[in-house]
Write a protein that holds these residues in place. Structure first.
Motif, PDB file in Angstrom:
ATOM      1  N   VAL A 119      74.134 -42.923 -12.754  1.00 24.04           N
ATOM      2  CA  VAL A 119      73.160 -43.901 -12.248  1.00 24.04           C
ATOM      3  C   VAL A 119      71.758 -43.546 -12.737  1.00 24.04           C
ATOM      4  O   VAL A 119      70.991 -44.411 -13.188  1.00 24.04           O
ATOM      5  CB  VAL A 119      73.200 -43.965 -10.710  1.00 24.04           C
ATOM      6  CG1 VAL A 119      72.027 -44.769 -10.168  1.00 24.04           C
ATOM      7  CG2 VAL A 119      74.509 -44.585 -10.238  1.00 24.04           C
ATOM      8  N   ASP A 120      71.424 -42.267 -12.676  1.00 26.84           N
ATOM      9  CA  ASP A 120      70.110 -41.814 -13.140  1.00 26.84           C
ATOM     10  C   ASP A 120      69.993 -41.921 -14.661  1.00 26.84           C
ATOM     11  O   ASP A 120      68.967 -42.363 -15.187  1.00 26.84           O
ATOM     12  CB  ASP A 120      69.877 -40.380 -12.688  1.00 26.84           C
ATOM     13  CG  ASP A 120      68.498 -39.871 -13.083  1.00 26.84           C
ATOM     14  OD1 ASP A 120      67.502 -40.415 -12.566  1.00 26.84           O
ATOM     15  OD2 ASP A 120      68.409 -38.942 -13.913  1.00 26.84           O
ATOM     16  N   SER A 168      69.497 -45.589 -15.684  1.00 26.79           N
ATOM     17  CA  SER A 168      68.578 -46.358 -14.842  1.00 26.79           C
ATOM     18  C   SER A 168      67.618 -47.215 -15.669  1.00 26.79           C
ATOM     19  O   SER A 168      67.153 -48.257 -15.211  1.00 26.79           O
ATOM     20  CB  SER A 168      67.783 -45.424 -13.928  1.00 26.79           C
ATOM     21  OG  SER A 168      67.001 -44.512 -14.696  1.00 26.79           O
ATOM     22  N   GLU A 169      67.296 -46.796 -16.878  1.00 28.31           N
ATOM     23  CA  GLU A 169      66.381 -47.560 -17.734  1.00 28.31           C
ATOM     24  C   GLU A 169      67.091 -48.197 -18.902  1.00 28.31           C
ATOM     25  O   GLU A 169      66.453 -48.634 -19.873  1.00 28.31           O
ATOM     26  CB  GLU A 169      65.254 -46.634 -18.218  1.00 28.31           C
ATOM     27  CG  GLU A 169      64.385 -46.076 -17.078  1.00 28.31           C
ATOM     28  CD  GLU A 169      63.244 -45.211 -17.580  1.00 28.31           C
ATOM     29  OE1 GLU A 169      63.082 -45.083 -18.803  1.00 28.31           O
ATOM     30  OE2 GLU A 169      62.524 -44.665 -16.726  1.00 28.31           O
ATOM     31  N   LYS A 170      68.411 -48.261 -18.828  1.00 29.95           N
ATOM     32  CA  LYS A 170      69.208 -48.876 -19.898  1.00 29.95           C
ATOM     33  C   LYS A 170      69.670 -50.256 -19.462  1.00 29.95           C
ATOM     34  O   LYS A 170      69.887 -50.517 -18.285  1.00 29.95           O
ATOM     35  CB  LYS A 170      70.425 -48.020 -20.219  1.00 29.95           C
ATOM     36  CG  LYS A 170      70.097 -46.631 -20.735  1.00 29.95           C
ATOM     37  CD  LYS A 170      69.584 -46.674 -22.166  1.00 29.95           C
ATOM     38  CE  LYS A 170      69.413 -45.279 -22.729  1.00 29.95           C
ATOM     39  NZ  LYS A 170      68.919 -45.302 -24.119  1.00 29.95           N
ATOM     40  N   LEU A 220      76.415 -49.230 -12.615  1.00 28.60           N
ATOM     41  CA  LEU A 220      75.523 -48.334 -13.339  1.00 28.60           C
ATOM     42  C   LEU A 220      74.396 -49.097 -14.027  1.00 28.60           C
ATOM     43  O   LEU A 220      73.239 -48.707 -13.964  1.00 28.60           O
ATOM     44  CB  LEU A 220      76.310 -47.537 -14.386  1.00 28.60           C
ATOM     45  CG  LEU A 220      77.504 -46.717 -13.863  1.00 28.60           C
ATOM     46  CD1 LEU A 220      78.228 -46.050 -15.025  1.00 28.60           C
ATOM     47  CD2 LEU A 220      77.037 -45.689 -12.844  1.00 28.60           C
ATOM     48  N   THR A 221      74.746 -50.187 -14.687  1.00 27.51           N
ATOM     49  CA  THR A 221      73.761 -51.003 -15.396  1.00 27.51           C
ATOM     50  C   THR A 221      74.453 -52.286 -15.849  1.00 27.51           C
ATOM     51  O   THR A 221      75.554 -52.595 -15.397  1.00 27.51           O
ATOM     52  CB  THR A 221      73.157 -50.235 -16.592  1.00 27.51           C
ATOM     53  OG1 THR A 221      72.142 -51.025 -17.207  1.00 27.51           O
ATOM     54  CG2 THR A 221      74.216 -49.885 -17.624  1.00 27.51           C
ATOM     55  N   ASP A 238      76.301 -40.082  -9.469  1.00 29.21           N
ATOM     56  CA  ASP A 238      74.849 -40.009  -9.265  1.00 29.21           C
ATOM     57  C   ASP A 238      74.132 -39.705 -10.580  1.00 29.21           C
ATOM     58  O   ASP A 238      73.067 -40.262 -10.868  1.00 29.21           O
ATOM     59  CB  ASP A 238      74.503 -38.934  -8.235  1.00 29.21           C
ATOM     60  CG  ASP A 238      74.900 -39.327  -6.818  1.00 29.21           C
ATOM     61  OD1 ASP A 238      75.140 -40.531  -6.580  1.00 29.21           O
ATOM     62  OD2 ASP A 238      74.969 -38.435  -5.955  1.00 29.21           O
TER      63      ASP A 238
END
Length: 301
Positions: free
Chosen positions: A290-291, A294-296, A158-159, A287
């Motif tokens: 993940v979205d 996405s910016e973390k 995920l990140t 999903d």
């Protein structure tokens, strides 16, 4: 003729004990069933059924072929059902496991958006600080941080999060700032008590090698947020992930204790039981995560 239809006709005759009942089961004529079975025997070059005026039974070869054929037909049926289910709208209860710190601070705030997007899914989120057995304990999915111990599970990243030793400016002013890892022996450490390896920090040294910091802790807690609060209060040095300390560091409440050290990075993963395709509700949630992240990470929390 269609090979699968021939196989189905033969297996149904064996299951039903005759051509008449097999025809009723399949919804076709008795002559059509007989034609499919005869075609199968001709193609294989073997007699699969013993036919008498009173009963029909499989030959020795036919019985062996039946076992394999029934497995093939079952797999084919499951394949059809899989396609149907994957096209269906995600629904049902989704039971997930997540570490308390990450669940409270980052997963809980985004669950509302997920439930609004998928109103037919209900979520049962269990917050705990242990590795659950997904299948035996009835979980559909878990969010895990760091090295994945169970290689049999499927995982999607995920990140990332970074790990740092942090302390308050007040603590560093009172006790001094350690310059090397060995200097930590003279400091008050705040430990996470739920670690399987005890009160040990695995930290990268300037040389790149992994060092184990075994200094006895002044305080041990089984909750990362509590360790962060203790560090902010000046009680000692904690080793924590960026998803916990990012805001406090941005606000100047804590500092990087040894800035020259290499920064260790850990992955954050969604893991789920093995299988070729995840259920629609599981796939939809992964999903979404993940979205959502996405910016973390690894520092921007």
């Amino acid at each position: 003729m269609d090979r699968l239809t021939e196989m189905e006709a033969f297996a149904t005759v064996v299951d039903q004990g005759g051509f008449t009942d097999a025809a009723k089961k399949m919804g076709i004529s008795k002559s059509a069933v007989s034609k499919h079975v005869s075609s199968l025997e001709a193609r294989l070059g073997a007699r699969l059924l013993n036919r008498t005026t009173r009963r029909v039974s499989p030959t020795e070869i036919g019985l062996a072929y039946y076992d394999r054929a029934r497995r093939v037909l079952t797999d084919a049926g499951e394949a059809d059902a899989l396609v149907t289910s994957m096209q269906a709208a995600p629904s049902g209860q989704l039971r997930i496991s997540v570490a308390t710190d990450f669940g409270v601070n980052h997963l809980s705030p985004v669950l509302g958006d997920f439930l609004a997007t998928y109103p037919d899914i209900s979520v049962n989120m269990v917050l705990n600080n242990r590795y659950v057995e997904l299948i035996s304990e009835g979980f559909d999915l878990a969010v895990r941080i760091g090295e994945l111990e169970d290689s049999s599970l499927r995982a999607r990243k995920l990140t990332e999060t970074k790990m740092r030793m942090i302390a308050s400016p007040a603590y560093l002013e009172k006790y001094g700032r350690p310059k090397r890892l060995d200097d930590l022996n003279e400091h008050k450490l705040l430990h996470y008590s739920n670690q399987a390896n005890g009160s040990v920090w695995k930290v990268s040294a300037p040389s790149g090698e992994k060092r184990q910091i075994r200094t006895a802790g002044w305080l041990s807690v089984n909750d990362g947020q509590s360790l962060l609060n203790a560090a902010k209060s000046g009680l000692g040095i904690a080793y924590l992930p960026s998803f916990l300390y990012a805001d406090a560091m941005k606000n100047g409440e804590i500092e990087d204790v040894i800035p020259d050290l290499p920064v260790d990075t850990q992955g954050i993963y969604a893991v789920y039981p093995p299988g070729r395709f995840p259920q629609p509700k599981v796939r939809a949630f992964i999903d979404f995560l993940v979205d959502a992240f996405s910016e973390k990470g690894p520092e921007s929390w």
